[in-house]
Design a protein around this motif. Structure first.
Motif, PDB file in Angstrom:
ATOM      1  N   VAL A  73       0.838  -1.203   0.000  1.00  0.00           N
ATOM      2  CA  VAL A  73       0.000   0.000   0.000  1.00  0.00           C
ATOM      3  C   VAL A  73       0.873   1.253   0.000  1.00  0.00           C
ATOM      4  CG1 VAL A  73      -1.611   1.358   1.397  1.00  0.00           C
ATOM      5  CG2 VAL A  73      -2.010  -1.090   1.056  1.00  0.00           C
ATOM      6  N   ALA A  74       1.936   1.231   0.788  1.00  0.00           N
ATOM      7  CA  ALA A  74       2.846   2.375   0.837  1.00  0.00           C
ATOM      8  C   ALA A  74       3.476   2.621  -0.533  1.00  0.00           C
ATOM      9  CB  ALA A  74       3.931   2.137   1.885  1.00  0.00           C
ATOM     10  N   GLY A  75       3.878   1.543  -1.203  1.00  0.00           N
ATOM     11  CA  GLY A  75       4.454   1.687  -2.534  1.00  0.00           C
ATOM     12  C   GLY A  75       3.441   2.201  -3.537  1.00  0.00           C
ATOM     13  N   TYR A  76       2.212   1.714  -3.430  1.00  0.00           N
ATOM     14  CA  TYR A  76       1.161   2.108  -4.370  1.00  0.00           C
ATOM     15  C   TYR A  76       0.804   3.584  -4.224  1.00  0.00           C
ATOM     16  CZ  TYR A  76      -3.406   2.176  -6.682  1.00  0.00           C
ATOM     17  OH  TYR A  76      -4.466   2.483  -7.498  1.00  0.00           O
ATOM     18  N   TYR A  77       0.712   4.048  -2.986  1.00  0.00           N
ATOM     19  CA  TYR A  77       0.336   5.442  -2.743  1.00  0.00           C
ATOM     20  C   TYR A  77       1.549   6.368  -2.594  1.00  0.00           C
ATOM     21  CZ  TYR A  77      -4.465   3.856  -1.967  1.00  0.00           C
ATOM     22  OH  TYR A  77      -5.722   3.310  -2.120  1.00  0.00           O
ATOM     23  N   SER A  78       2.734   5.848  -2.896  1.00  0.00           N
ATOM     24  CA  SER A  78       3.977   6.636  -2.823  1.00  0.00           C
ATOM     25  C   SER A  78       4.206   7.209  -1.425  1.00  0.00           C
ATOM     26  CB  SER A  78       3.956   7.772  -3.863  1.00  0.00           C
ATOM     27  OG  SER A  78       3.822   7.249  -5.169  1.00  0.00           O
ATOM     28  N   GLY A  89      -4.159   5.847   7.465  1.00  0.00           N
ATOM     29  CA  GLY A  89      -5.459   5.209   7.608  1.00  0.00           C
ATOM     30  C   GLY A  89      -5.797   4.185   6.543  1.00  0.00           C
ATOM     31  N   PHE A  90      -4.836   3.872   5.671  1.00  0.00           N
ATOM     32  CA  PHE A  90      -5.107   2.869   4.638  1.00  0.00           C
ATOM     33  C   PHE A  90      -5.164   1.462   5.234  1.00  0.00           C
ATOM     34  CE2 PHE A  90      -3.170   6.284   1.998  1.00  0.00           C
ATOM     35  CZ  PHE A  90      -4.254   6.514   1.174  1.00  0.00           C
ATOM     36  N   VAL A  91      -4.343   1.204   6.234  1.00  0.00           N
ATOM     37  CA  VAL A  91      -4.393  -0.063   6.969  1.00  0.00           C
ATOM     38  C   VAL A  91      -4.432   0.261   8.462  1.00  0.00           C
ATOM     39  CG1 VAL A  91      -3.192  -1.400   5.194  1.00  0.00           C
ATOM     40  CG2 VAL A  91      -1.869  -0.265   6.971  1.00  0.00           C
ATOM     41  N   GLN A  92      -4.965  -0.669   9.241  1.00  0.00           N
ATOM     42  CA  GLN A  92      -5.177  -0.402  10.660  1.00  0.00           C
ATOM     43  C   GLN A  92      -3.996  -0.798  11.536  1.00  0.00           C
ATOM     44  OE1 GLN A  92      -7.933   1.313  11.695  1.00  0.00           O
ATOM     45  NE2 GLN A  92      -8.212   1.451   9.464  1.00  0.00           N
ATOM     46  N   THR A  93      -3.234  -1.799  11.094  1.00  0.00           N
ATOM     47  CA  THR A  93      -2.153  -2.314  11.921  1.00  0.00           C
ATOM     48  C   THR A  93      -1.123  -3.024  11.060  1.00  0.00           C
ATOM     49  OG1 THR A  93      -1.629  -3.828  13.755  1.00  0.00           O
ATOM     50  CG2 THR A  93      -3.433  -4.453  12.296  1.00  0.00           C
ATOM     51  N   ALA A 102      -9.635  -5.804   4.896  1.00  0.00           N
ATOM     52  CA  ALA A 102      -8.483  -4.905   4.991  1.00  0.00           C
ATOM     53  C   ALA A 102      -8.018  -4.472   3.602  1.00  0.00           C
ATOM     54  CB  ALA A 102      -7.344  -5.594   5.736  1.00  0.00           C
ATOM     55  N   VAL A 103      -8.028  -5.402   2.656  1.00  0.00           N
ATOM     56  CA  VAL A 103      -7.641  -5.086   1.276  1.00  0.00           C
ATOM     57  C   VAL A 103      -8.677  -4.160   0.647  1.00  0.00           C
ATOM     58  CG1 VAL A 103      -7.235  -6.051  -1.022  1.00  0.00           C
ATOM     59  CG2 VAL A 103      -6.371  -7.247   1.010  1.00  0.00           C
ATOM     60  N   ASN A 104      -9.940  -4.450   0.897  1.00  0.00           N
ATOM     61  CA  ASN A 104     -11.034  -3.621   0.393  1.00  0.00           C
ATOM     62  C   ASN A 104     -10.895  -2.184   0.887  1.00  0.00           C
ATOM     63  OD1 ASN A 104     -13.458  -2.807  -0.761  1.00  0.00           O
ATOM     64  ND2 ASN A 104     -14.739  -3.778   0.799  1.00  0.00           N
ATOM     65  N   THR A 105     -10.547  -2.041   2.151  1.00  0.00           N
ATOM     66  CA  THR A 105     -10.370  -0.707   2.732  1.00  0.00           C
ATOM     67  C   THR A 105      -9.149  -0.006   2.145  1.00  0.00           C
ATOM     68  OG1 THR A 105     -11.392  -1.397   4.818  1.00  0.00           O
ATOM     69  CG2 THR A 105      -9.979   0.561   4.880  1.00  0.00           C
ATOM     70  N   ALA A 106      -8.057  -0.739   2.008  1.00  0.00           N
ATOM     71  CA  ALA A 106      -6.795  -0.145   1.571  1.00  0.00           C
ATOM     72  C   ALA A 106      -6.846   0.370   0.138  1.00  0.00           C
ATOM     73  CB  ALA A 106      -5.667  -1.166   1.715  1.00  0.00           C
ATOM     74  N   TYR A 107      -7.472  -0.393  -0.754  1.00  0.00           N
ATOM     75  CA  TYR A 107      -7.427  -0.038  -2.173  1.00  0.00           C
ATOM     76  C   TYR A 107      -8.745   0.491  -2.737  1.00  0.00           C
ATOM     77  CZ  TYR A 107      -2.933  -2.467  -2.343  1.00  0.00           C
ATOM     78  OH  TYR A 107      -1.629  -2.851  -2.131  1.00  0.00           O
ATOM     79  N   PHE A 108      -9.865   0.147  -2.089  1.00  0.00           N
ATOM     80  CA  PHE A 108     -11.170   0.510  -2.656  1.00  0.00           C
ATOM     81  C   PHE A 108     -12.042   1.308  -1.690  1.00  0.00           C
ATOM     82  CE2 PHE A 108      -9.734  -3.508  -4.561  1.00  0.00           C
ATOM     83  CZ  PHE A 108      -9.616  -3.105  -5.883  1.00  0.00           C
ATOM     84  N   VAL A 135      -9.747  -3.794 -10.912  1.00  0.00           N
ATOM     85  CA  VAL A 135      -8.880  -2.661 -11.272  1.00  0.00           C
ATOM     86  C   VAL A 135      -9.637  -1.566 -12.016  1.00  0.00           C
ATOM     87  CG1 VAL A 135      -6.736  -3.987 -11.303  1.00  0.00           C
ATOM     88  CG2 VAL A 135      -8.117  -3.818 -13.393  1.00  0.00           C
ATOM     89  N   ASN A 136     -10.802  -1.897 -12.574  1.00  0.00           N
ATOM     90  CA  ASN A 136     -11.595  -0.886 -13.275  1.00  0.00           C
ATOM     91  C   ASN A 136     -12.754  -0.356 -12.437  1.00  0.00           C
ATOM     92  OD1 ASN A 136     -10.421  -0.348 -15.859  1.00  0.00           O
ATOM     93  ND2 ASN A 136     -10.924  -2.433 -16.462  1.00  0.00           N
ATOM     94  N   ASN A 137     -12.789  -0.730 -11.161  1.00  0.00           N
ATOM     95  CA  ASN A 137     -13.791  -0.161 -10.262  1.00  0.00           C
ATOM     96  C   ASN A 137     -13.317   1.217  -9.801  1.00  0.00           C
ATOM     97  OD1 ASN A 137     -14.416  -3.136 -10.145  1.00  0.00           O
ATOM     98  ND2 ASN A 137     -16.018  -2.380  -8.782  1.00  0.00           N
ATOM     99  N   ALA A 138     -14.115   2.222 -10.059  1.00  0.00           N
ATOM    100  CA  ALA A 138     -13.724   3.583  -9.703  1.00  0.00           C
ATOM    101  C   ALA A 138     -13.831   3.813  -8.199  1.00  0.00           C
ATOM    102  CB  ALA A 138     -14.584   4.591 -10.448  1.00  0.00           C
ATOM    103  N   VAL A 139     -12.794   4.384  -7.626  1.00  0.00           N
ATOM    104  CA  VAL A 139     -12.777   4.794  -6.224  1.00  0.00           C
ATOM    105  C   VAL A 139     -12.465   6.284  -6.204  1.00  0.00           C
ATOM    106  CG1 VAL A 139     -11.678   4.516  -3.979  1.00  0.00           C
ATOM    107  CG2 VAL A 139     -12.011   2.524  -5.454  1.00  0.00           C
ATOM    108  N   ASN A 140     -13.390   7.053  -5.645  1.00  0.00           N
ATOM    109  CA  ASN A 140     -13.256   8.513  -5.664  1.00  0.00           C
ATOM    110  C   ASN A 140     -13.088   9.022  -7.099  1.00  0.00           C
ATOM    111  OD1 ASN A 140     -13.368   8.632  -2.812  1.00  0.00           O
ATOM    112  ND2 ASN A 140     -11.166   8.232  -2.670  1.00  0.00           N
TER     113      ASN A 140
END
Length: 290
Positions: A73-78, A89-93, A102-108, A135-140
């Motif tokens: 997640v850190a790599g994905y969001y730089s 807040g992308f992951v809880q712990t 957890a994956v749903n929260t982090a990426y979607f 990968v084609n599901n829009a988030v924000n």
């Protein structure tokens, strides 16, 4: 001495050229992708930088840990590191194993509806399959493909391939396209010369920096290619619905046109029968006169 220096320069140039045009696929991204059905999903996610290759093996059967998820997640969001993913807040712990939620929260942003089978922990293979499917599901307002600064590339038959100035160039529909410095492909080979005659079902342009994932680069090139007759990523839900509607409308038009076609057929049948009867009557009339 001069000869040794020249040989070293030539060797370095060859190495640099090969590295410059290194194409990744299921055979060379990780050493163990042959054991998983998610091999091409992993190639796709690596191209989008959702997964960052940090070891020679992917270990698809291993349970995904929260620490590993946070690193990806850190790599994905730089972000700076895994802890930064927690702080944001992308992951809880960083402790324990990751779950679908957890994956749903982090990426979607938690927007996906999870099935009954997706309520617990997941393997690294299952992670790749789950995320690649969306990968084609829009988030924000933005999909993962758009977040990677990818834009749709060419489709069609590859007519030619060559190397020019250390870069692979392919020709599709009469147009030349440069492959990126570190492109990925869902293909059985990474040699563009072997691709000639095959079809591109899906492709994307992306930033083309010296590093594997450099969204800051102003240069663009083909970064992801799917060879075959069918696209790999699933279309957005809205696009699927629109396609279904268009297909339904086409079917309605065909059905609506059938009565008219039948009328036309019957009309010509009547005309043909009338002509035959008229010809027969004329023949009998002339015969009677004789």
């Amino acid at each position: 001495m001069f000869k040794k220096i020249m040989m070293a320069v030539v060797l370095f140039s060859l190495i640099a050229t090969n590295a410059h045009a290194h194409i990744m696929n299921r055979d060379n991204l990780y050493s163990d992708l042959y054991v998983t059905e998610a091999a091409d999903d992993i190639v796709l996610l690596a191209a989008l930088h959702v997964i960052q290759a940090d070891s020679p093996q992917f270990d698809p059967a291993n349970t995904l840990t929260m620490a590993q998820l946070a690193e990806w997640v850190a790599g994905y969001y730089s972000l700076a590191d895994a802890q930064a993913a927690v702080d944001a807040g992308f992951v809880q712990t960083l402790d324990g194993n990751a779950t679908y939620e957890a994956v749903n929260t982090a990426y979607f942003n938690g927007a996906l509806t999870l099935s009954a089978e997706q309520q617990g922990e997941l393997t690294r293979e299952a992670f790749a399959q789950f995320v690649a499917k969306h990968v084609n599901n829009a988030v924000n307002g933005q999909t993962m493909i758009e977040a990677a600064s990818f834009t749709a590339g060419p489709t069609g038959v590859i007519e030619a391939a060559r190397v020019e100035n250390g870069q692979n160039v392919i020709t599709v529909n009469g147009q030349d396209y440069i492959l990126g410095n570190h492109p990925s492909a869902i293909a059985t080979t990474t040699d563009p010369a072997v691709w000639v005659g095959q079809s591109i079902a899906e492709s994307y342009f992306g930033p083309n920096g010296e590093r594997d994932f450099d969204k800051a680069s102003d240069d663009t090139a083909l970064q992801f290619i799917v060879l075959g007759e069918k696209r790999y990523t699933e279309l957005p839900v809205e696009t699927q619905q629109q396609t279904t509607i268009e297909q339904a409308l086409e079917e309605v038009e065909v059905v609506a046109a059938q009565p008219e076609a039948e009328k036309t057929s019957w009309t010509w049948l009547y005309i043909t029968a009338a002509c035959i009867i008229a010809a027969l009557l004329l023949f009998l009339f002339n015969k009677k006169r004789v």
